[in-house]
Design an enzyme around this catalytic site. Structure first.
Site, PDB file in Angstrom:
ATOM      1  N   ARG A  35     -38.480  -8.443 -50.165  1.00 30.00           N
ATOM      2  CA  ARG A  35     -37.745  -7.192 -50.078  1.00 30.00           C
ATOM      3  C   ARG A  35     -36.733  -7.059 -51.227  1.00 30.00           C
ATOM      4  NH1 ARG A  35     -33.994  -6.185 -44.941  1.00 30.00           N
ATOM      5  NH2 ARG A  35     -35.745  -7.261 -43.929  1.00 30.00           N
ATOM      6  N   GLN A  76     -37.370  -7.248 -34.153  1.00 31.91           N
ATOM      7  CA  GLN A  76     -36.266  -7.934 -34.802  1.00 31.91           C
ATOM      8  C   GLN A  76     -36.204  -9.385 -34.322  1.00 31.91           C
ATOM      9  OE1 GLN A  76     -32.969  -4.767 -35.840  1.00 31.91           O
ATOM     10  NE2 GLN A  76     -33.214  -4.849 -33.631  1.00 31.91           N
ATOM     11  N   ARG A  87     -33.649 -10.498 -43.155  1.00 26.91           N
ATOM     12  CA  ARG A  87     -32.969 -10.741 -44.425  1.00 26.91           C
ATOM     13  C   ARG A  87     -32.280 -12.104 -44.408  1.00 26.91           C
ATOM     14  NH1 ARG A  87     -27.467  -9.094 -44.823  1.00 26.91           N
ATOM     15  NH2 ARG A  87     -26.585  -8.402 -42.827  1.00 26.91           N
ATOM     16  N   ARG A 136     -17.870   3.703  -6.260  1.00 28.62           N
ATOM     17  CA  ARG A 136     -18.574   2.433  -6.216  1.00 28.62           C
ATOM     18  C   ARG A 136     -19.674   2.425  -7.274  1.00 28.62           C
ATOM     19  NH1 ARG A 136     -21.033   1.634  -0.567  1.00 28.62           N
ATOM     20  NH2 ARG A 136     -21.840   3.694  -1.125  1.00 28.62           N
ATOM     21  N   ASN A 163     -31.863 -16.845 -39.216  1.00 28.11           N
ATOM     22  CA  ASN A 163     -33.303 -16.651 -39.058  1.00 28.11           C
ATOM     23  C   ASN A 163     -34.092 -17.949 -39.149  1.00 28.11           C
ATOM     24  OD1 ASN A 163     -33.793 -13.814 -38.568  1.00 28.11           O
ATOM     25  ND2 ASN A 163     -32.914 -13.461 -40.592  1.00 28.11           N
TER      26      ASN A 163
END
Length: 233
Positions: free
Chosen positions: A72, A109, A13, A168, A23
């Site tokens: 979109r 992504q 987006r 530990r 992006n």
């Protein structure tokens, strides 16, 4: 209806509060989204589609070799938009407008720019061996969750994992977190509310390939790792 075996879907987006315009920002001289497009193409997925609301992102993605058959809708480009809804929209568009029915979706992504084509191919191999169970990429946790706490109203420490964990690190069980780099799932999975669940298979990636860019510090770390790899090669 034409069948597509593997659809590489890249959600990108235009809006980003943490790093505005990330992006299209250059990472190591290459737009962030192009890094994911290039490895998706190298992995030889049947189709690589970018789902974006940004015309500029769409243009850069097309020049890099991805398909951007739609923009979109605005309601799916908000901070609150669910990824499963973005996937469902893309699959519905392809089905209704192009009569294309992907069998498997590989969700990539762009904020995970250090994954490689080999990582994608290995995740697909695991998916194939898992007989259709979703595969999600993970990486070892930086610190055991046994040593993490929330704070009470009075400011006292409340353990996230109940118990006495004064042990530990090497005595504690290994733990992993989602790194956001790769999700592989049957296209039909998008008809539900979640793309993965407790039965999903984990594809383990090393920390140096698992940077998920959300802040400027993440960006700087990715730049350092890219430069280190460039020197090595």
């Amino acid at each position: 209806m034409s069948k597509v075996r593997t659809l590489g879907l890249i959600p990108a987006r235009a809006g980003s509060k943490g790093i505005p315009g990330k992006n299209l920002r250059l990472l190591g001289g290459v737009p962030l989204i192009v890094r994911t497009i290039e490895v998706a193409l190298e992995a030889q997925l049947d189709q690589v589609v970018v789902s974006t609301d940004g015309p500029d992102i769409a243009e850069v993605s097309k020049r890099a070799g991805a398909r951007v058959p739609f923009l979109r809708p605005a309601e799916l480009a908000t901070d609150d938009a669910a990824t499963v809804d973005v996937v469902r929209h893309a699959l519905m568009w392809l089905r209704q407008r192009e009569a294309t029915e992907p069998e498997t979706v590989v969700l990539l992504q762009p904020t995970s720019p250090l994954r490689t084509a080999e990582h994608i191919r290995e995740a697909l191999e695991l998916f194939s061996r898992g007989h259709g169970r979703t595969v999600v990429s993970v990486t070892p946790t930086d610190h055991p969750p046994h040593w993490t706490y929330t704070l009470s109203a009075e400011g006292t420490l409340l353990p996230v994992v109940p118990g006495n964990w004064a042990a530990r690190r090497q005595d504690l069980p290994p733990t992993f977190r989602l790194n956001g780099a790769i999700y592989v799932f049957p296209a039909a999975k998008a008809e539900g509310d979640r793309l993965w669940d407790e039965r999903s298979l984990a594809y383990v990636m090393p920390p140096e390939a698992s940077v998920d860019i959300d802040t400027e510090l993440d960006w700087q770390l990715a730049e350092i790792l890219l430069q280190r790899d460039a020197v090595r090669t």
